[in-house]
Design an enzyme around this catalytic site. Structure first.
Site, PDB file in Angstrom:
ATOM      1  N   SER A   9       0.842  -1.196   0.000  1.00 55.54           N
ATOM      2  CA  SER A   9       0.000   0.000   0.000  1.00 55.54           C
ATOM      3  C   SER A   9       0.878   1.247   0.000  1.00 55.54           C
ATOM      4  O   SER A   9       1.627   1.503   0.950  1.00 55.54           O
ATOM      5  CB  SER A   9      -0.906   0.011   1.225  1.00 55.54           C
ATOM      6  OG  SER A   9      -1.591   1.243   1.267  1.00 55.54           O
ATOM      7  N   HIS A  34      -1.189  -1.156  -4.383  1.00 58.80           N
ATOM      8  CA  HIS A  34      -2.474  -0.810  -3.755  1.00 58.80           C
ATOM      9  C   HIS A  34      -2.458   0.692  -3.476  1.00 58.80           C
ATOM     10  O   HIS A  34      -1.563   1.210  -2.803  1.00 58.80           O
ATOM     11  CB  HIS A  34      -2.658  -1.599  -2.461  1.00 58.80           C
ATOM     12  CG  HIS A  34      -3.979  -1.373  -1.795  1.00 58.80           C
ATOM     13  ND1 HIS A  34      -5.118  -2.062  -2.149  1.00 58.80           N
ATOM     14  CD2 HIS A  34      -4.343  -0.522  -0.796  1.00 58.80           C
ATOM     15  CE1 HIS A  34      -6.131  -1.654  -1.383  1.00 58.80           C
ATOM     16  NE2 HIS A  34      -5.690  -0.707  -0.566  1.00 58.80           N
ATOM     17  N   ASP A  36      -4.560   3.951  -2.067  1.00 59.85           N
ATOM     18  CA  ASP A  36      -5.683   4.378  -1.219  1.00 59.85           C
ATOM     19  C   ASP A  36      -6.060   5.825  -1.488  1.00 59.85           C
ATOM     20  O   ASP A  36      -5.264   6.734  -1.232  1.00 59.85           O
ATOM     21  CB  ASP A  36      -5.287   4.238   0.254  1.00 59.85           C
ATOM     22  CG  ASP A  36      -5.137   2.789   0.673  1.00 59.85           C
ATOM     23  OD1 ASP A  36      -6.099   2.029   0.498  1.00 59.85           O
ATOM     24  OD2 ASP A  36      -4.060   2.430   1.174  1.00 59.85           O
ATOM     25  N   MET A  38      -8.544   8.739  -0.346  1.00 64.52           N
ATOM     26  CA  MET A  38      -9.442   9.128   0.760  1.00 64.52           C
ATOM     27  C   MET A  38      -9.877  10.575   0.597  1.00 64.52           C
ATOM     28  O   MET A  38      -9.042  11.427   0.272  1.00 64.52           O
ATOM     29  CB  MET A  38      -8.713   8.990   2.094  1.00 64.52           C
ATOM     30  CG  MET A  38      -8.124   7.624   2.327  1.00 64.52           C
ATOM     31  SD  MET A  38      -7.206   7.617   3.879  1.00 64.52           S
ATOM     32  CE  MET A  38      -6.568   5.941   3.870  1.00 64.52           C
ATOM     33  N   HIS A  67      -8.194   1.693  -4.347  1.00 62.97           N
ATOM     34  CA  HIS A  67      -9.190   1.532  -3.285  1.00 62.97           C
ATOM     35  C   HIS A  67      -9.773   2.908  -2.969  1.00 62.97           C
ATOM     36  O   HIS A  67      -9.099   3.745  -2.372  1.00 62.97           O
ATOM     37  CB  HIS A  67      -8.478   0.919  -2.059  1.00 62.97           C
ATOM     38  CG  HIS A  67      -9.333   0.776  -0.849  1.00 62.97           C
ATOM     39  ND1 HIS A  67      -8.796   0.491   0.398  1.00 62.97           N
ATOM     40  CD2 HIS A  67     -10.669   0.850  -0.659  1.00 62.97           C
ATOM     41  CE1 HIS A  67      -9.767   0.416   1.289  1.00 62.97           C
ATOM     42  NE2 HIS A  67     -10.915   0.644   0.676  1.00 62.97           N
ATOM     43  N   MET A  69     -11.908   5.333  -1.001  1.00 65.87           N
ATOM     44  CA  MET A  69     -12.629   5.574   0.257  1.00 65.87           C
ATOM     45  C   MET A  69     -13.233   6.962   0.142  1.00 65.87           C
ATOM     46  O   MET A  69     -12.797   7.926   0.803  1.00 65.87           O
ATOM     47  CB  MET A  69     -11.649   5.461   1.439  1.00 65.87           C
ATOM     48  CG  MET A  69     -11.294   4.020   1.758  1.00 65.87           C
ATOM     49  SD  MET A  69      -9.759   3.856   2.673  1.00 65.87           S
ATOM     50  CE  MET A  69      -8.622   3.808   1.293  1.00 65.87           C
ATOM     51  N   MET A 138     -12.070  -5.118   4.834  1.00 65.32           N
ATOM     52  CA  MET A 138     -11.288  -4.217   5.679  1.00 65.32           C
ATOM     53  C   MET A 138     -11.041  -4.906   7.021  1.00 65.32           C
ATOM     54  O   MET A 138     -11.979  -5.240   7.739  1.00 65.32           O
ATOM     55  CB  MET A 138     -12.033  -2.896   5.900  1.00 65.32           C
ATOM     56  CG  MET A 138     -12.183  -2.020   4.655  1.00 65.32           C
ATOM     57  SD  MET A 138     -10.652  -1.741   3.747  1.00 65.32           S
ATOM     58  CE  MET A 138      -9.594  -1.010   5.016  1.00 65.32           C
ATOM     59  N   GLY A 145      -3.207   4.096   7.882  1.00 64.55           N
ATOM     60  CA  GLY A 145      -2.309   2.950   7.910  1.00 64.55           C
ATOM     61  C   GLY A 145      -1.853   2.703   9.340  1.00 64.55           C
ATOM     62  O   GLY A 145      -2.117   3.499  10.236  1.00 64.55           O
ATOM     63  N   ASP A 176      -7.221  -6.069   3.792  1.00 65.51           N
ATOM     64  CA  ASP A 176      -6.611  -4.742   3.831  1.00 65.51           C
ATOM     65  C   ASP A 176      -6.596  -4.184   5.253  1.00 65.51           C
ATOM     66  O   ASP A 176      -7.647  -3.839   5.797  1.00 65.51           O
ATOM     67  CB  ASP A 176      -7.384  -3.805   2.887  1.00 65.51           C
ATOM     68  CG  ASP A 176      -6.684  -2.473   2.698  1.00 65.51           C
ATOM     69  OD1 ASP A 176      -5.544  -2.317   3.165  1.00 65.51           O
ATOM     70  OD2 ASP A 176      -7.299  -1.589   2.065  1.00 65.51           O
ATOM     71  N   GLY A 198       0.908  -2.182   4.082  1.00 63.96           N
ATOM     72  CA  GLY A 198       1.461  -0.836   4.002  1.00 63.96           C
ATOM     73  C   GLY A 198       2.631  -0.669   4.943  1.00 63.96           C
ATOM     74  O   GLY A 198       3.792  -0.819   4.572  1.00 63.96           O
ATOM     75  N   SER A 199       2.326  -0.384   6.218  1.00 63.45           N
ATOM     76  CA  SER A 199       3.375  -0.119   7.206  1.00 63.45           C
ATOM     77  C   SER A 199       4.365  -1.264   7.305  1.00 63.45           C
ATOM     78  O   SER A 199       5.570  -1.037   7.421  1.00 63.45           O
ATOM     79  CB  SER A 199       2.756   0.081   8.595  1.00 63.45           C
ATOM     80  OG  SER A 199       1.675   0.946   8.499  1.00 63.45           O
TER      81      SER A 199
HETATM   82  C1  DX5 Z   1      -6.590   1.823   5.286  1.00 62.22           C
HETATM   83  C2  DX5 Z   1      -6.096   1.539   3.902  1.00 62.22           C
HETATM   84  C3  DX5 Z   1      -5.058   0.481   3.859  1.00 62.22           C
HETATM   85  C4  DX5 Z   1      -3.773   0.866   4.550  1.00 62.22           C
HETATM   86  C5  DX5 Z   1      -3.136  -0.383   5.072  1.00 62.22           C
HETATM   87  O1  DX5 Z   1      -7.680   2.665   5.217  1.00 62.22           O
HETATM   88  O2  DX5 Z   1      -7.164   1.099   3.076  1.00 62.22           O
HETATM   89  O3  DX5 Z   1      -4.779   0.082   2.515  1.00 62.22           O
HETATM   90  O4  DX5 Z   1      -2.880   1.544   3.711  1.00 62.22           O
HETATM   91  O5  DX5 Z   1      -2.060  -0.030   5.858  1.00 62.22           O
HETATM   92  P1  DX5 Z   1      -1.413  -0.992   6.923  1.00 62.22           P
HETATM   93  O6  DX5 Z   1      -0.899  -2.202   6.176  1.00 62.22           O
HETATM   94  O7  DX5 Z   1      -0.335  -0.161   7.520  1.00 62.22           O
HETATM   95  O8  DX5 Z   1      -2.487  -1.384   7.910  1.00 62.22           O
HETATM   96 ZN    ZN Z   2      -6.679   0.144   1.076  1.00 58.60          ZN
END
Ligand code: DX5
Ligand code: ZN
Length: 220
Positions: A9, A34, A36, A38, A67, A69, A138, A145, A176, A198-199
């Protein structure tokens, strides 16, 4: 059985060194990007928008998994197709006419995904699962993240897998939020096809090795 896929991500990347991080993903064993998006309304955070996605797709050499949001995603389906998205995922909770939205995504030549918040029951997809290429479960509340994985997700994977099999659908299951090397094996064994991370990837000292290891344990 087909390989389990890893989708880093970009939300957790270093935005001041985005080109470097995109090249890292290109060179790694990752399968997808991926992305995101938002809007600060559907979720309490704003990530980045079209100009940044354009910069990402200019360098990215793998599947672009977007993705959304955002509220009222129908307004931007064509825009995201034109920007190079391969998969466009909308939130069930943001769509009044989900069936129409799915058809509109496919009409633009993209795969259609639906994301479910942690509180949303799998049953809501009973009548649309055959039209959905990917369900994004989710495993944290969307918006940020680095949150902790919600354990109830395993039950939802089982329920979703049962629904997909019962309906003879070919939908991929994507997880995710909070994915690490601690839960990747169990998620894959329970039925996940795609793991977003992600992290765990971007905060690790050797990101390419982290991706390689995550992919290998998900497929072990
Ligand atoms: C959260 C995002 C995820 C996020 C995941 O709203 O949709 O894709 O980047 O990050 P990690 O892996 O750090 O939980
Ligand atoms: Zn996501």
């Amino acid at each position: 059985m087909s390989s389990k896929l890893i989708a880093p991500s970009i939300l957790a990347a270093d935005f001041a060194n985005l080109e470097r991080d995109i090249h890292m993903v290109n060179e790694s064993e990752a399968d997808w990007f991926h992305i995101d998006i938002m809007d600060g309304v559907f979720v309490p955070n704003i990530s980045f928008g079209m100009p940044v996605l354009k910069a990402i797709t200019k360098h990215a050499k793998k599947t672009i998994d977007v993705h959304l949001m955002i509220v009222d995603p129908d307004r931007y389906i064509k825009t995201f197709a034109d920007l190079g998205s391969n998969i466009l995922t909308v939130h069930f909770e943001a769509c009044t006419h989900l069936h129409r939205t799915l058809q509109a995504i496919k009409a633009e030549g993209m795969k259609a995904g639906v994301a479910l918040n942690p509180h949303t029951n799998i049953n809501v997809l009973e009548d649309t699962i055959n039209d959905i290429d990917l369900v994004c479960l989710m495993s944290v509340n969307p918006g940020f993240g680095g949150q902790s994985f919600i354990e109830h997700t395993y039950n939802k994977i089982e329920q979703l897998k049962a629904l997909i099999q019962r309906k003879g659908a070919h939908t991929l299951i994507e997880i995710d939020g909070g994915v690490t090397d601690k839960n990747a094996t169990a998620l894959a064994k329970t039925g996940a096809d795609v793991l977003v991370a992600g992290s765990f990837v971007f905060k690790s000292p050797n990101q390419m090795d982290t991706i390689k290891n995550l992919r290998s344990i998900a497929n072990s």
